[in-house]
Design a protein around this motif. Structure first.
Motif, PDB file in Angstrom:
ATOM      1  N   UNK A 273       0.883  -1.116  -0.055  1.00  0.00           N
ATOM      2  CA  UNK A 273      -0.039  -0.132  -0.115  1.00  0.00           C
ATOM      3  C   UNK A 273       1.026   1.253  -0.001  1.00  0.00           C
ATOM      4  N   UNK A 274       1.883   1.172  -0.652  1.00  0.00           N
ATOM      5  CA  UNK A 274       2.957   2.270  -0.660  1.00  0.00           C
ATOM      6  C   UNK A 274       2.443   3.639  -0.935  1.00  0.00           C
ATOM      7  N   UNK A 275       2.673   4.699  -0.375  1.00  0.00           N
ATOM      8  CA  UNK A 275       1.870   6.021  -0.683  1.00  0.00           C
ATOM      9  C   UNK A 275       3.117   7.060  -1.175  1.00  0.00           C
ATOM     10  N   UNK A 276       4.285   6.758  -1.269  1.00  0.00           N
ATOM     11  CA  UNK A 276       5.284   7.355  -1.611  1.00  0.00           C
ATOM     12  C   UNK A 276       5.174   8.240  -2.962  1.00  0.00           C
ATOM     13  N   UNK A 277       5.227   9.335  -3.033  1.00  0.00           N
ATOM     14  CA  UNK A 277       5.101  10.154  -4.329  1.00  0.00           C
ATOM     15  C   UNK A 277       6.660  10.499  -4.985  1.00  0.00           C
ATOM     16  N   UNK A 278       6.503  11.004  -6.194  1.00  0.00           N
ATOM     17  CA  UNK A 278       7.783  11.637  -6.817  1.00  0.00           C
ATOM     18  C   UNK A 278       9.002  10.573  -6.718  1.00  0.00           C
ATOM     19  N   UNK A 279       8.714   9.039  -6.693  1.00  0.00           N
ATOM     20  CA  UNK A 279       9.813   8.526  -7.083  1.00  0.00           C
ATOM     21  C   UNK A 279      10.107   8.318  -8.416  1.00  0.00           C
ATOM     22  N   UNK A 280      11.377   8.490  -8.698  1.00  0.00           N
ATOM     23  CA  UNK A 280      11.832   8.469 -10.347  1.00  0.00           C
ATOM     24  C   UNK A 280      13.343   8.068 -10.029  1.00  0.00           C
ATOM     25  N   UNK A 281      13.739   7.803 -11.360  1.00  0.00           N
ATOM     26  CA  UNK A 281      15.396   7.837 -11.613  1.00  0.00           C
ATOM     27  C   UNK A 281      15.787   8.908 -10.762  1.00  0.00           C
ATOM     28  N   UNK A 282      17.063   8.610 -10.001  1.00  0.00           N
ATOM     29  CA  UNK A 282      17.441   9.385  -9.011  1.00  0.00           C
ATOM     30  C   UNK A 282      18.152  10.490  -9.786  1.00  0.00           C
ATOM     31  N   UNK A 283      18.509  10.318 -11.126  1.00  0.00           N
ATOM     32  CA  UNK A 283      19.049  11.632 -11.711  1.00  0.00           C
ATOM     33  C   UNK A 283      18.094  12.654 -12.217  1.00  0.00           C
ATOM     34  N   UNK A 284      16.868  12.357 -12.247  1.00  0.00           N
ATOM     35  CA  UNK A 284      15.761  13.059 -12.356  1.00  0.00           C
ATOM     36  C   UNK A 284      15.246  13.922 -11.244  1.00  0.00           C
ATOM     37  N   UNK A 285      15.617  13.382 -10.042  1.00  0.00           N
ATOM     38  CA  UNK A 285      15.006  14.051  -8.906  1.00  0.00           C
ATOM     39  C   UNK A 285      15.770  14.996  -8.279  1.00  0.00           C
ATOM     40  N   UNK A 286      15.431  16.234  -7.972  1.00  0.00           N
ATOM     41  CA  UNK A 286      16.288  17.523  -7.230  1.00  0.00           C
ATOM     42  C   UNK A 286      17.197  16.781  -5.875  1.00  0.00           C
ATOM     43  N   UNK A 287      18.126  17.140  -5.915  1.00  0.00           N
ATOM     44  CA  UNK A 287      18.821  16.865  -4.440  1.00  0.00           C
ATOM     45  C   UNK A 287      18.099  16.941  -3.266  1.00  0.00           C
ATOM     46  N   UNK A 288      17.419  18.083  -3.158  1.00  0.00           N
ATOM     47  CA  UNK A 288      16.544  18.280  -1.821  1.00  0.00           C
ATOM     48  C   UNK A 288      15.560  17.297  -1.605  1.00  0.00           C
ATOM     49  N   UNK A 289      14.808  17.126  -2.675  1.00  0.00           N
ATOM     50  CA  UNK A 289      13.810  16.094  -2.910  1.00  0.00           C
ATOM     51  C   UNK A 289      14.399  14.501  -2.628  1.00  0.00           C
ATOM     52  N   UNK A 290      15.527  14.511  -3.260  1.00  0.00           N
ATOM     53  CA  UNK A 290      15.893  13.080  -3.092  1.00  0.00           C
ATOM     54  C   UNK A 290      16.321  12.602  -1.635  1.00  0.00           C
ATOM     55  N   UNK A 291      16.863  13.720  -0.762  1.00  0.00           N
ATOM     56  CA  UNK A 291      16.977  13.643   0.567  1.00  0.00           C
ATOM     57  C   UNK A 291      15.928  13.306   1.337  1.00  0.00           C
ATOM     58  N   UNK A 292      14.747  14.216   1.205  1.00  0.00           N
ATOM     59  CA  UNK A 292      13.507  13.970   1.809  1.00  0.00           C
ATOM     60  C   UNK A 292      12.980  12.447   1.456  1.00  0.00           C
ATOM     61  N   UNK A 293      12.977  12.095   0.192  1.00  0.00           N
ATOM     62  CA  UNK A 293      12.527  10.846  -0.277  1.00  0.00           C
ATOM     63  C   UNK A 293      13.583   9.652   0.308  1.00  0.00           C
ATOM     64  N   UNK A 294      14.788   9.778   0.530  1.00  0.00           N
ATOM     65  CA  UNK A 294      15.853   8.801   1.334  1.00  0.00           C
ATOM     66  C   UNK A 294      14.825   8.618   2.444  1.00  0.00           C
ATOM     67  N   UNK A 295      14.746   9.669   3.388  1.00  0.00           N
ATOM     68  CA  UNK A 295      14.308   9.317   4.750  1.00  0.00           C
ATOM     69  C   UNK A 295      12.844   8.676   4.676  1.00  0.00           C
ATOM     70  N   UNK A 296      12.132   9.032   3.759  1.00  0.00           N
ATOM     71  CA  UNK A 296      10.781   8.366   3.835  1.00  0.00           C
ATOM     72  C   UNK A 296      10.727   6.954   3.163  1.00  0.00           C
ATOM     73  N   UNK A 297      11.654   6.775   2.206  1.00  0.00           N
ATOM     74  CA  UNK A 297      11.828   5.264   1.741  1.00  0.00           C
ATOM     75  C   UNK A 297      12.081   4.466   2.830  1.00  0.00           C
ATOM     76  N   UNK A 298      13.177   4.748   3.494  1.00  0.00           N
ATOM     77  CA  UNK A 298      13.712   3.969   4.581  1.00  0.00           C
ATOM     78  C   UNK A 298      12.892   3.849   5.755  1.00  0.00           C
ATOM     79  N   UNK A 299      11.971   4.846   6.041  1.00  0.00           N
ATOM     80  CA  UNK A 299      10.970   4.765   7.064  1.00  0.00           C
ATOM     81  C   UNK A 299       9.837   3.904   6.921  1.00  0.00           C
TER      82      UNK A 299
END
Length: 255
Positions: free
Chosen positions: A96-122
């Motif tokens: 039931x994953x509800x994480x948005x904005x997942x994409x090829x890491x090269x296409x994700x801005x650095x600040x959003x990557x950092x936020x997604x990193x925390x969300x993914x691992x949690x």
């Protein structure tokens, strides 16, 4: 009557699911400033629904295996740099994953990557990271080092995948069923999540290595062959973490 500043604050801070009733309420306000705020809110809501639709498509490959409880996405970062390790990650996302904005890491801005990193691992059911050094890359070549990093990532997982989705390649030496997907980090949510975790992990390592090996710009170039990095290799010579099998063309004395 609420001020335009108060309305702006309320609309800006509202979660997407709270935005629709607010926009409906303020759409009757005759003030031009409020009208502009409503229009901006409507664009934000449109972007949110477009992202929901995109993420639904990103789970296409995961949904091909409804009977499989644990589907792992796996990807690597760092095959191309002149210095530093190659890093792989494997991630099992919840059904039931509800994480948005997942994409090829090269296409994700650095600040959003950092936020997604925390969300993914949690939110991940399980994940593992594999790191293979520059020495091993020189010893066994980058492709074999990449495969090793991927196997190490799987081995590090407390819960192992029953099906793997892999970005482009087929990993030798594992018994888990796997499916290679060309440009998988842009097509599969699980692979995209792995790509993001791997990139943030490696980027942080290269920032730390920049402090240990100054002069090469590792914090900025992350070990890739930028013009400035190549010039530094030529002027300073290679440092400990340079991949000797990658930098021969930049050395004049055969170091």
């Amino acid at each position: 009557m609420e001020s335009i500043a108060e309305i702006k604050k309320k609309l800006t801070e509202a979660a997407p699911e709270e935005l629709f009733p607010l926009l409906a309420a303020y759409s009757e306000d005759p003030r031009a400033g409020v009208s502009k705020l409503v229009q901006a809110g409507e664009k934000r809501l449109e972007a949110y629904f477009a992202e929901l639709a995109r993420m639904e498509e990103m789970f296409h490959y995961e949904e091909l295996y409804p009977e499989v409880e644990y589907i792992g996405g796996i990807d690597e970062v760092g095959r191309g740099p002149l210095a530093g390790p190659v890093v792989a990650c494997c991630v099992i996302l919840p059904k039931d994953c509800d994480i948005l904005y997942l994409n090829d890491s090269k296409q994700v801005p650095a600040k959003l990557r950092e936020a997604l990193y925390d969300e993914i691992l949690s939110k991940a059911v399980s994940y593992g990271i594999g790191v293979v050094s520059h020495e091993v890359i020189d010893e066994i070549n980058i492709l074999q080092a990449t495969y090793r990093a991927m196997r190490e990532a799987i081995d590090a997982m407390p819960i192992k995948p029953q099906q793997l989705l892999v970005d482009a390649v087929t990993i030798p030496g594992i018994t888990i069923p796997q499916r290679g997907i060309v440009k998988g980090d842009a097509k599969s949510a699980s692979i995209a999540a792995a790509s993001i975790v791997a990139k943030v992990t490696r980027d942080r390592m290269m920032v730390e290595l920049d402090a240990k090996y100054p002069g090469y710009g590792f914090a900025g170039n992350k070990g890739y062959g930028s013009k400035e990095h190549i010039a530094a290799i030529r002027s300073l010579g290679p440092c400990e973490i340079h991949r000797r099998s990658f930098i021969g063309n930049f050395l004049s004395d055969g170091e």
